[in-house]
Design an enzyme around this catalytic site. Structure first.
Site, PDB file in Angstrom:
ATOM      1  N   GLY A  81       0.827  -1.196   0.000  1.00 47.37           N
ATOM      2  CA  GLY A  81       0.000   0.000   0.000  1.00 47.37           C
ATOM      3  C   GLY A  81       0.861   1.245   0.000  1.00 47.37           C
TER       4      GLY A  81
ATOM      5  N   THR B 263      -1.799  -3.510  -5.913  1.00 46.90           N
ATOM      6  CA  THR B 263      -1.846  -4.678  -6.792  1.00 46.90           C
ATOM      7  C   THR B 263      -2.105  -5.961  -6.010  1.00 46.90           C
ATOM      8  OG1 THR B 263      -0.216  -3.533  -8.145  1.00 46.90           O
ATOM      9  CG2 THR B 263      -0.590  -5.855  -8.637  1.00 46.90           C
TER      10      THR B 263
ATOM     11  N   GLU C   3      11.540  -3.664  -6.512  1.00 43.55           N
ATOM     12  CA  GLU C   3      10.505  -3.588  -7.550  1.00 43.55           C
ATOM     13  C   GLU C   3      11.070  -3.046  -8.865  1.00 43.55           C
ATOM     14  OE1 GLU C   3       6.967  -1.663  -6.292  1.00 43.55           O
ATOM     15  OE2 GLU C   3       5.981  -1.832  -8.239  1.00 43.55           O
TER      16      GLU C   3
END
Lengths: 325, 386
Positions: free
Chosen positions: B135, B169, B252
């Site tokens: 988040g 996601t 990421e």
């Protein structure tokens, strides 16, 4: 580039040592000071110092015959040169029958590859030399038209077949290392210029449009350094996969052109002058891209192979353990 | 007799031998593994298969290789995990769906969370029984992440969280959300942020999946109303959330590019079947781009395995990865536009259409392309404003 902690430390040590020498010497003197021929005196086992030298040569834009020597490294000087020093390799350029010899002097002897005949020595390289009708910005590569030139077979076709792959791999990796050095030079100069030159009361580098142009160039350059480092590390442990060397050379040409365009755009009209510091490395890189397969031709060959074989090459594995510093 | 199972996972162990043993296992167990690798147009089925694959891999040790013991792993490094990933793609896998987060979130938990919390939650992430979302973004905080407003206030042994996250996601399937929340003042910007793990089954949590342009509902909006979160679920220090976020984002943007490039190879290889000679130049260019992603990813993996801090250079990986993804799908559209643009008639085509549309926005997630370029300009090239 500020990536000293990201690349193999030993390789960078060789490169920086070469850069210091190339700041004072050129030609055979620079090679002697570096001990260039000692690198492969016992064969072509570990050529990392040679590739590092060529990268430094690119960034300093100094001329030596290193690339021509590297191509023939490990083949054995004696049968090639019974009457003098080591010969230089004349690498094929583009799709023509021309060859280009890096850092050639009038005394140098030149060997070229003639499939069907073998490796042949050009009787009088100076006579085969193309004479430009106008001054050239960079005379690093001497172009020879060897059609009709008197030649002597120094390695017969039967033995040349086994040597050919290594010659191409070394030429492609050596030229790619030099192109990386040239790319670094252009990028550093452009970033430096952008930090100095003011327009609208601000430095060019303070404009996001300029920052992003240079950041893309740095990104292009980063992938080339990563792939070259893997190939160079592999070269210390045995023959390099020709597909890997071809990919490195193709990428080097494409990255060089992309970064050169950025450097020209950032530097502005002044870069389109004969005497500007960008002109010589730019034209040298353009010429090097043509050596041992141009990026344009290699890219098509890479695509053709992937399509016809239905295989996208991996080129290296993580198990190679060659990716890091 | 050759060793079975993951075997030696030490830093100087034989990675090639590890890869060979895993390949052998995949071959021996193909009857069980192959159905879990198959492509399906039903996203829930894909997620179910991803969970089952994680469970199977962990039961045989492969899914535990490369993870530290406190996480329930067998030791080793990210190189072992990356070998497993690549071999699965070589065997025909199209991807891990919700467990793509494993390489992003689990290393972050291991690095910053209390050991007891790591022991309690990471093993169930590895074996597929639990999955996580992250988040970060909020409706009013996208690229300017440090302006986020979701607030956590200390109350006894808990924090009470109020606010909401968007573009989280895989929240629809997730059991946990690693959330960046504000514990300080708005004026403190990134210094007032804290990372905390929120159990999505907690009272006060609402997850609303968002139907995406490609027909999937991978993304979601998550609302938090007086959600009590034990302080033991802090990931890092109070006020230290920005550093945790940067660590996570380096995964990421950076190390994830290894997994993604394996998927790109899967799609590109399949695409070569419908290409003709006139595509050779464009195909060759994409193959080269892929080689660049692979080389840059391998360098980052090697550095991560050595315990190095992954700095702003992860931005290179994100830029290369996402440009390649778009070039690849541009090529697939150009050589077979019908397959990409018209109603599909096979699961593989559905997937390709979903991936094509997703490729249009990959330059947005995880920090937009423009943010990555600015990172390179400022923190790698040292260019400054003014």
């Amino acid at each position: 580039m500020a990536d000293a902690s990201l690349r193999p430390a030993e390789y960078l040590g060789f490169r920086d040592a070469a850069a210091a020498i190339l700041g004072r010497h050129s030609g055979a003197k620079a090679l002697d000071a570096f001990g260039f021929t000692d690198v492969y005196a016992d064969g072509a086992g570990d050529l990392r110092p040679a590739y590092a030298f060529l990268e430094a040569q690119g960034s300093s834009c100094v001329s030596t015959p290193a690339l021509g020597l590297l191509a023939l490294a490990g083949i054995g000087v004696d049968p090639l040169a019974p009457d003098g020093g080591a010969p230089l390799f004349g690498a094929p350029v583009g799709r023509s029958s021309l060859v280009a010899v890096p850092g050639m002097t009038p005394e140098d002897r030149v060997v070229v590859d003639r499939p069907g005949a073998g490796l042949v020595a050009i009787g009088d390289p100076s006579a085969a030399r193309r004479t430009p009708p106008a001054p050239v910005a960079d005379d690093y590569l001497t172009v020879l038209d060897v059609d009709g030139a008197e030649c002597r077979v120094v390695v017969a076709e039967e033995e040349a077949g086994a040597l050919r792959e290594g010659i191409v791999v070394r030429t492609q990796l050596g030229a790619a290392a030099e192109l990386l050095g040239l790319t670094d030079r252009l990028l550093q100069d452009a970033a430096g210029y952008a930090g100095q030159r003011a327009q609208f009361g601000r430095t060019l580098s303070s404009f996001q449009a300029m920052q992003h142009l240079l950041a893309w160039a740095a990104t292009e350059r980063h992938q080339l350094a990563c792939l070259l480092d893997i190939a160079v590390a592999r070269s210390a442990n045995g023959p390099v996969d020709p597909q890997l060397a071809r990919a490195v050379k193709a990428m080097a040409g494409r990255v060089f052109h992309a970064v050169a365009q950025t450097a020209i755009q950032v530097t502005g009209a002044i870069s389109f002058t004969w005497e500007h510091s960008l002109n010589r490395p730019h034209q040298r890189g353009m010429a090097l891209d043509q050596l041992a397969g141009s990026s344009a031709d290699l890219v098509v060959a890479i695509g053709r192979q992937a399509r016809t074989e239905g295989v996208v090459p991996e080129l290296f594995t993580l198990a190679d353990g060659a990716a890091g510093p | 007799m050759a060793a079975r199972g993951p075997g030696d996972l030490s830093q100087d162990g034989d990675l090639a031998g590890f890869a060979a043993r895993f390949r052998d296992w995949l071959t021996e167990e193909s009857a069980v593994v192959a159905p879990l690798l198959a492509e399906h147009s039903d996203y829930d089925l894909r997620v179910d298969n991803a969970r089952a694959l994680r469970r199977l891999l962990c039961e045989h040790g492969w899914g535990l290789a490369g993870w530290p013991e406190e996480a329930g792993g067998l030791g080793g490094s990210i190189l072992h995990r990356s070998v497993v990933t690549e071999e699965l793609f070589r065997a025909g896998w199209s991807g891990p769906t919700v467990f793509e987060h494993l390489e992003i979130i689990a290393p972050t938990l291991v690095r910053f969370a209390e050991t007891e919390f790591v022991r309690s939650v990471v093993p169930s992430f590895l074996d597929g029984s639990r999955s996580w979302s992250q988040g970060f973004s909020e409706p009013e905080a996208g690229s300017d992440l440090a302006s986020l407003r979701t607030r956590a206030v200390r109350d006894g042994d808990d924090f009470v969280v109020n606010g909401g996250k968007i573009w989280t996601t895989w929240s629809k399937w997730a059991h946990w959300c690693l959330a960046l929340v504000r514990t300080g003042t708005a004026e403190e910007r990134h210094r007032g942020l804290t990372m905390i793990a929120i159990d999505l089954s907690s009272p006060g949590v609402e997850v609303h999946p968002i139907r995406q342009a490609n027909g999937t509902d991978e993304l979601a909006q998550v609302h938090f109303t007086d959600v009590r979160v034990p302080a033991a679920q802090l990931v890092g220090e109070v006020g230290g959330g920005w550093n945790v976020a940067l660590y996570l984002l380096a995964r990421e943007r950076g190390t994830l590019s290894w997994l993604r490039h394996c998927a790109f190879r899967h799609w590109l290889t399949a695409g070569t079947e419908v290409m003709a000679e006139d595509s050779d130049r464009q195909l060759g260019a994409v193959v080269l781009q892929l080689a660049g992603v692979r080389a840059a990813a391998a360098r980052l993996l090697s550095r991560a395995a050595d315990g190095a801090e992954l700095g702003p250079e992860a931005a290179f990986n994100k830029l290369l990865m996402t440009r390649t993804e778009q070039s690849l799908f541009d090529l697939l559209r150009e050589v077979d536009g019908v397959r990409v643009a018209l109603p599909a008639d096979s699961p593989a085509e559905v997937l390709q259409q979903q991936e094509y549309l997703f490729s249009r926005i990959v330059t947005i997630y995880g920090g937009s392309q423009q943010m990555q370029l600015t990172t390179v300009a400022r923190h790698v090239l040292g260019l400054r404003d003014g």
